[in-house]
Design a protein around this motif. Structure first.
Motif, short mmCIF file in Angstrom:
data_model
loop_
_atom_site.label_atom_id
_atom_site.label_comp_id
_atom_site.label_asym_id
_atom_site.label_seq_id
_atom_site.Cartn_x
_atom_site.Cartn_y
_atom_site.Cartn_z
N GLU A 16 0.89 -1.14 0.08
CA GLU A 16 -0.09 -0.03 -0.07
C GLU A 16 0.99 1.29 0.04
OE1 GLU A 16 -3.93 -1.80 2.32
OE2 GLU A 16 -2.49 -0.98 3.57
N GLY A 57 -10.03 2.67 13.21
CA GLY A 57 -9.12 2.58 12.16
C GLY A 57 -9.66 2.51 10.87
N ASN A 58 -8.69 2.22 9.88
CA ASN A 58 -9.16 2.18 8.49
C ASN A 58 -10.23 1.27 8.15
OD1 ASN A 58 -7.51 4.45 8.36
ND2 ASN A 58 -5.76 3.43 7.62
N ASN A 59 -10.09 0.09 8.91
CA ASN A 59 -11.43 -0.82 8.55
C ASN A 59 -12.66 0.01 8.81
OD1 ASN A 59 -12.80 -3.55 9.53
ND2 ASN A 59 -11.76 -3.74 7.86
N ASP A 62 -13.33 2.15 5.94
CA ASP A 62 -13.96 1.71 5.00
C ASP A 62 -15.28 1.37 5.22
OD1 ASP A 62 -11.40 1.02 3.80
OD2 ASP A 62 -11.31 -1.16 4.94
N PHE A 118 -12.67 -4.03 13.05
CA PHE A 118 -11.30 -4.09 12.94
C PHE A 118 -10.83 -4.93 11.84
CE2 PHE A 118 -11.61 -3.44 17.58
CZ PHE A 118 -10.93 -2.04 17.69
N GLY A 119 -9.85 -4.42 11.18
CA GLY A 119 -9.33 -5.59 9.90
C GLY A 119 -7.92 -5.88 10.22
N SER A 120 -6.89 -5.67 9.34
CA SER A 120 -5.62 -6.04 9.60
C SER A 120 -4.81 -5.37 10.47
CB SER A 120 -4.96 -6.23 8.01
OG SER A 120 -4.96 -4.93 7.86
N GLY A 121 -5.25 -4.53 11.12
CA GLY A 121 -4.56 -3.75 12.25
C GLY A 121 -4.89 -4.21 13.59
N LEU A 122 -5.67 -5.38 13.68
CA LEU A 122 -5.99 -5.78 15.08
C LEU A 122 -4.87 -6.40 15.64
CD1 LEU A 122 -8.74 -6.23 16.79
CD2 LEU A 122 -8.52 -8.66 16.06
N THR A 123 -4.46 -5.96 16.82
CA THR A 123 -3.38 -6.61 17.48
C THR A 123 -3.60 -7.22 18.77
OG1 THR A 123 -2.84 -4.51 18.51
CG2 THR A 123 -1.39 -4.82 16.55
N ARG A 124 -4.81 -6.96 19.33
CA ARG A 124 -5.10 -7.60 20.62
C ARG A 124 -6.38 -8.36 20.58
NH1 ARG A 124 -4.34 -2.17 21.09
NH2 ARG A 124 -5.84 -1.11 21.85
N PRO A 125 -6.98 -8.83 21.76
CA PRO A 125 -8.24 -9.21 21.62
C PRO A 125 -9.26 -8.03 21.63
CG PRO A 125 -7.08 -10.72 23.27
CD PRO A 125 -6.17 -9.57 22.68
N ASP A 148 -12.78 -7.30 4.94
CA ASP A 148 -11.41 -7.45 5.02
C ASP A 148 -11.11 -8.80 5.77
OD1 ASP A 148 -8.79 -7.40 3.90
OD2 ASP A 148 -8.09 -5.87 5.54
N LEU A 174 -9.84 -7.25 1.03
CA LEU A 174 -9.50 -5.71 0.34
C LEU A 174 -8.23 -5.78 0.04
CD1 LEU A 174 -11.19 -3.30 2.79
CD2 LEU A 174 -12.06 -4.35 0.68
N1 LIG Z 1 -3.69 1.28 4.46
C1 LIG Z 1 -4.52 1.26 3.52
O1 LIG Z 1 -3.91 1.90 2.50
C2 LIG Z 1 -5.75 0.93 3.40
C3 LIG Z 1 -6.20 0.15 4.43
N2 LIG Z 1 -7.57 -0.50 4.07
C4 LIG Z 1 -8.25 -1.00 5.52
O2 LIG Z 1 -7.30 -0.40 6.73
C5 LIG Z 1 -7.48 -1.98 7.29
C6 LIG Z 1 -6.35 -1.53 8.48
O3 LIG Z 1 -6.59 -0.60 9.04
P1 LIG Z 1 -5.87 0.04 10.41
O4 LIG Z 1 -4.28 -0.29 10.27
O5 LIG Z 1 -6.21 1.14 10.62
O6 LIG Z 1 -6.41 -0.97 11.41
P2 LIG Z 1 -7.68 -1.70 12.01
O7 LIG Z 1 -8.82 -0.80 11.33
O8 LIG Z 1 -7.77 -2.89 11.63
O9 LIG Z 1 -7.52 -1.06 13.41
C7 LIG Z 1 -7.44 0.12 14.09
C8 LIG Z 1 -6.44 0.30 15.04
O10 LIG Z 1 -6.77 -0.25 16.32
C9 LIG Z 1 -5.98 -0.54 17.19
N3 LIG Z 1 -6.33 -1.89 17.87
C10 LIG Z 1 -5.89 -2.96 17.54
N4 LIG Z 1 -6.43 -4.00 18.27
C11 LIG Z 1 -7.33 -3.30 18.79
C12 LIG Z 1 -8.46 -3.80 19.95
N5 LIG Z 1 -8.53 -4.92 20.34
N6 LIG Z 1 -9.17 -2.77 20.63
C13 LIG Z 1 -9.00 -1.67 20.24
N7 LIG Z 1 -8.10 -1.20 19.48
C14 LIG Z 1 -7.50 -2.03 18.61
C15 LIG Z 1 -4.58 -0.66 16.31
O11 LIG Z 1 -3.77 0.48 17.05
C16 LIG Z 1 -5.07 -0.39 14.98
O12 LIG Z 1 -4.15 0.34 14.14
C17 LIG Z 1 -7.60 -3.11 6.50
O13 LIG Z 1 -7.96 -4.12 7.10
C18 LIG Z 1 -8.60 -2.15 5.68
O14 LIG Z 1 -9.84 -2.81 5.88
C19 LIG Z 1 -8.26 -0.30 3.14
O15 LIG Z 1 -9.38 1.14 3.37
C20 LIG Z 1 -7.58 -0.28 1.75
C21 LIG Z 1 -6.62 0.84 1.96
#
Ligand SMILES: NC(=O)C1=CN([C@@H]2O[C@H](COP(=O)(O)OP(=O)(O)OC[C@H]3O[C@@H](n4cnc5c(N)ncnc54)[C@H](O)[C@@H]3O)[C@@H](O)[C@H]2O)[C@@H](O)CC1
Ligand SMILES: Nc1ncnc2c1ncn2[C@@H]1O[C@H](COP(=O)(O)OP(=O)(O)O)[C@@H](O)[C@H]1O
Ligand SMILES: [K+]
Length: 464
Positions: A16, A57-59, A62, A118-125, A148, A174
């Motif tokens: 990305e 987050g970005n999920n 979306d 949450f999507g791929s950014g999930l790091t904890r339960p 995602d 995605l």
């Molecule tokens: N980066 C990009 O360019 C794009 C990302 N996309 C979307 O972005 C997603 C990833 O976005 P993010 O990296 O923002 O991650 P997420 O939206 O999955 O998570 C958001 C943030 O929450 C925090 N977190 C993690 N586990 C948690 C928990 N259990 N409770 C509370 N907070 C928690 C983390 O700091 C994480 O960065 C993808 O799965 C996809 O859906 C799409 O929009 C396509 C473009």
């Protein structure tokens, strides 16, 4: 094909970033991803009510894009925000959503629940409140769609970070597939899979999905030997080797020859050779050999395995042969070897090759492939194929009706047949896994292994 690649979270981020460096932006990618996902959801929901759950987050971002796209089309959509948007792109998407956003306590029900927590950014339960919210919304809607990934799933391993998460009807990936789409236990929760491309380029060394192979009709001047002679070595329990031979006959090889002590109970069109094994195998028209199904584990079985492995053609090693296999037994081999262990046999091989068995299934399969020099087909509900050179492929979950005795023998026969047809080892393994899963889909429920073997030609027909 970039559409076949399976990426880790780190690879997705890098890919990305490369798009952003080339002039795109997270907001633009989120629009492509969200609107692509909205197209699928629109097909599912039409004008029925859709509820989108958005995380921070970005999920979640979306999710706002999806909701706005459905609203613009005149669909009935409601957004529930589990938390306020935290990233710039999610904040912008939230601002662009021209309708009301409800809080997490809102009492909502409807047709389709869209999980963008949450999507791929999930790091904890998930927190207790978030997990309860996801479960409640899944229960108050007819269908559940994960965007995602299902929230609560670890992307690279397929592990569930929370107990008791809902099962989804659809998961819309995605940009690229993630390992959790294919690995258990997550693979049992994702439902049907769809991919929305966002322009990610091919990533060097990425894992791939097992796709439908391209198979060609034999050339006009083909004869049985040019199409490939496969030797199947039977042992104590000839039934398993007969089953493998029947499957092999339908997967492309021109000639399947079964080496067995007896000729009884063998279907007429399986050719049996009761001669001396080393002489049967010295036939230089042999293109591949299969050893293991029904082999037994005694001294004679060991001897047959040694003779088979001494043969300079591709060998498929399955079942009992996997338990008897040692690093020394492979030391002299120049030709390719394909091993097809289920979980128990995988553990036995890891021990034999002095591996600690740590890591995800793909990591374990790769470690074993590198240590042994074999192509490893780690079969099960989440079949993974690894090559000694680092290539890795994951198969889509096949029907769980495959969990019946003898289906592994069918798989070994099909892979050996593809190898005998001249397909290189890693590709033969992938083709075999695809044909096996596809034949299973063509069978009625509660099928038997021999019924599965009979459907292999029908699966092959879809590859022509
Ligand atoms: N980066 C990009 O360019 C794009 C990302 N996309 C979307 O972005 C997603 C990833 O976005 P993010 O990296 O923002 O991650 P997420 O939206 O999955 O998570 C958001 C943030 O929450 C925090 N977190 C993690 N586990 C948690 C928990 N259990 N409770 C509370 N907070 C928690 C983390 O700091 C994480 O960065 C993808 O799965 C996809 O859906 C799409 O929009 C396509 C473009
Ligand atoms: N629950 C399941 N879902 C999908 N495929 C399965 C499942 N259980 C088993 N399989 C497949 O069925 C085959 C079983 O092979 P194996 O365990 O060797 O059985 P057998 O030794 O009886 O032939 C493998 O190809 C495996 O991938
Ligand atoms: K999600």
């Amino acid at each position: 094909m970039p559409g076949d690649q399976i990426l880790t979270v780190a690879q997705v981020r890098e890919a990305e970033q490369a798009l952003i460096d080339a002039g795109s932006s997270i907001d633009a990618l989120m629009q492509i991803a969200g609107r692509g996902a909205a197209d699928w959801i629109w097909r599912m929901a039409g004008r029925h009510k859709v509820t989108v759950l958005c995380g921070p987050g970005n999920n979640g971002g979306d999710g706002y894009v999806i909701a706005e796209a459905i609203r613009e089309r005149g669909g009935h959509v409601v957004v529930v925000a589990a938390a306020q948007p935290g990233t710039d792109a999610a904040k912008n998407a939230r601002k662009a959503f021209a309708s009301e956003v409800l809080g997490p306590d809102a009492d909502v029900s409807g047709h389709v629940f869209v999980d963008c927590l949450f999507g791929s950014g999930l790091t904890r339960p998930l927190t207790h409140d978030h997990a309860e919210l996801v479960k409640r919304l899944a229960a108050t809607h007819h269908r559940a769609v994960a965007v995602d990934l299902p929230s609560g799933v670890q992307s690279d391993s397929g592990m569930l970070l929370n107990d008791d998460l809902p099962r989804y009807d659809f998961t819309i990936a995605l940009g690229a597939w993630k390992f959790a789409h294919f690995l258990m236990p997550a693979a049992a929760r994702v439902g049907e899979l769809r991919l929305v491309p966002i322009g990610i380029e091919p990533v060097e060394g990425a894992a791939r999905t097992v796709v439908r192979p391209r198979v060609h009709e034999p050339p006009a001047d083909a004869h049985k030997y040019t199409r490939g002679l496969l030797a199947v070595v039977a042992g104590k329990m000839p039934g398993a080797a007969i089953l493998a031979s029947m499957a092999a006959r339908g997967a492309g090889a021109g000639y399947v020859r079964l080496f067995a002590d007896r000729m009884d109970n063998v279907p007429v069109d399986v050719v049996v050779d009761t001669g001396i094994l080393s002489e049967v195998l010295s036939d230089d028209r042999n293109r591949a050999i299969l050893v293991g199904p029904g082999l037994g584990r005694d001294g004679e079985a060991r001897e047959r395995l040694a003779i088979a492995l001494a043969d300079p053609v591709t060998a498929v090693v399955d079942a009992d042969a996997l338990v008897l296999l040692t690093p020394r037994g492979l030391a002299e081999r120049a030709a390719s070897t394909i091993a097809t262990p289920h979980e128990g046999e995988l553990v036995a091989l890891e021990r034999a090759f002095d591996l600690d068995g740590s890591g995800t299934r793909p990591e374990r399969a790769l470690a074993l492939a590198r240590a042994s020099g074999m192509v490893i087909v780690a079969k099960g509900p989440d079949t993974v194929i690894a090559a000694p050179d680092g290539r890795l492929a994951c198969a889509r979950s096949a029907t769980s009706w495959l969990s019946t005795a003898g289906t592994g023998d069918v798989l070994a026969g099909v892979i050996a047949s593809r190898a005998a047809s001249g397909v290189p080892a890693f590709e033969a393994a992938c083709e075999g896994v695809w044909l096996h899963g596809s034949a299973a889909r063509l069978c009625p429920p509660a099928f038997t292994a021999s019924a599965l073997a009979e459907r292999i030609p029908a699966a092959l027909a879809a590859c022509l």
